[in-house]
Design an enzyme around this catalytic site. Structure first.
Site, PDB file in Angstrom:
ATOM      1  N   GLU A  43      35.555  40.763  35.511  1.00 21.95           N
ATOM      2  CA  GLU A  43      36.770  40.921  36.255  1.00 21.95           C
ATOM      3  C   GLU A  43      37.161  42.465  36.247  1.00 21.95           C
ATOM      4  OE1 GLU A  43      41.499  39.478  35.005  1.00 21.95           O
ATOM      5  OE2 GLU A  43      39.769  39.838  33.382  1.00 21.95           O
ATOM      6  N   LYS A 116      44.835  35.405  40.801  1.00 21.56           N
ATOM      7  CA  LYS A 116      45.005  34.877  39.186  1.00 21.56           C
ATOM      8  C   LYS A 116      46.287  33.964  38.947  1.00 21.56           C
ATOM      9  CE  LYS A 116      44.058  36.696  34.440  1.00 21.56           C
ATOM     10  NZ  LYS A 116      43.540  37.828  33.739  1.00 21.56           N
ATOM     11  N   CYS A 153      39.743  34.961  34.192  1.00 18.26           N
ATOM     12  CA  CYS A 153      40.038  35.305  32.789  1.00 18.26           C
ATOM     13  C   CYS A 153      41.013  34.244  32.099  1.00 18.26           C
ATOM     14  CB  CYS A 153      40.545  36.664  32.489  1.00 18.26           C
ATOM     15  SG  CYS A 153      40.255  37.301  30.969  1.00 18.26           S
TER      16      CYS A 153
END
Length: 289
Positions: A43, A116, A153
């Protein structure tokens, strides 16, 4: 048989931004030379993890997806090597900013963008200051080497994210990551929990999961620091580890999976056939009511 070789490089990042990109390219090339066909870079690899504290000048690191130089560079690389290359980057879209991933296919085409969905906020991980919650929904792409879903993540902690991608036909789930120590609790180590949650997603959905994390100690100007614990891994469709990296070394892990055999097993288990969607309304609320 439909065998696919997966690879996860992990490395440390610093404020020599050209060097970060060069390091990522070198590791992608090395992974491809080892036979990898789907290569996951960690990331926000183009910079240090700038979210350790809230500094407005770091918004200048973002750029639009269209014409993004990092995406263009790695799209050329994916085409040259014939590999699928999901690419994490800091996206600016009008007045909004997102933690995003461009899915690059093996012919260099950018198949689409994922933003995200789950944005963390806490000491050392001040992401809500920088990123809006993603508005793309969970996405799965048909690539040259299978149907791939990607979470970023903090997404990896949510079973709903993995299940949504599995329901869309994902054959592999990938998680580019930046996680490490907790500044308020220096003695706490989340690594075993982090790993086990994702291995559970693999077993629960009967598909391989790969996570790529960074390494190294990064210190914000205010003195707050995070030591990233690496431990990138590839788990098979039963949640068993096929490969795992160290906590503190730059390295590349690889593993080969047979997507056809896994699909046969997934169908035989009936875990999607026997779902009771009429009973799951509580997960559509925050309170469970």
């Amino acid at each position: 048989m439909r065998q696919i070789t997966l690879a996860a490089p992990q490395f440390a990042c610093d404020w020599d931004l050209p060097a970060n990109a060069d390091k990522a390219e070198a590791m992608v090339r090395e992974a491809a030379a080892q036979g990898a066909q789907v290569i996951l870079i960690q990331e926000l690899f183009a910079t240090p993890y700038f979210c350790i504290t809230q500094r407005p000048e770091y918004f200048d690191l973002a750029a639009p997806m269209e014409g993004h130089p990092l995406i263009a560079r790695f799209a050329d690389l994916a085409r040259d090597l014939g590999v699928v290359l999901p690419l994490s980057y800091f996206e600016r879209a009008g007045p909004a900013f997102f933690n995003s991933m461009a899915m690059i296919d093996a012919d260099g085409r950018v198949l689409g963008n994922y933003r995200k969905s789950h944005i963390p906020q806490g000491p050392g991980y001040e992401e809500k200051f920088f990123f809006s919650p993603g508005d793309t929904g969970f996405r799965v792409w048909q690539t040259a080497f299978g149907r791939i879903g990607v979470g970023i993540c903090w997404d990896q902690w949510f079973a709903e994210c993995a299940r949504a991608m599995a329901l869309q036909g994902a054959e592999i789930i990938l998680y580019p990551t930046a996680i490490g120590s907790e500044p308020p609790s220096p003695g706490y180590d989340s690594q075993p929990h982090w790993e086990m949650v994702m291995r559970g997603h693999a077993a629960g959905n009967i598909l391989p999961v790969m996570a790529a994390n960074r390494i190294g100690r990064e210190v914000a100007p205010e003195g707050v620091e995070v030591t990233f614990y690496g431990s990138s891994f590839i788990a098979d469709h039963q949640g068993q580890l096929l490969a795992k990296a160290s906590r503190d070394r730059a390295e590349i892990i690889t593993a080969t999976v047979d997507l056809e055999a896994i699909a046969d097993l997934r169908r035989s288990w009936g875990i999607f056939r026997d779902r009771r969607v009429d009973l799951y309304s509580s997960v559509q609320t925050l309170s469970g009511a």
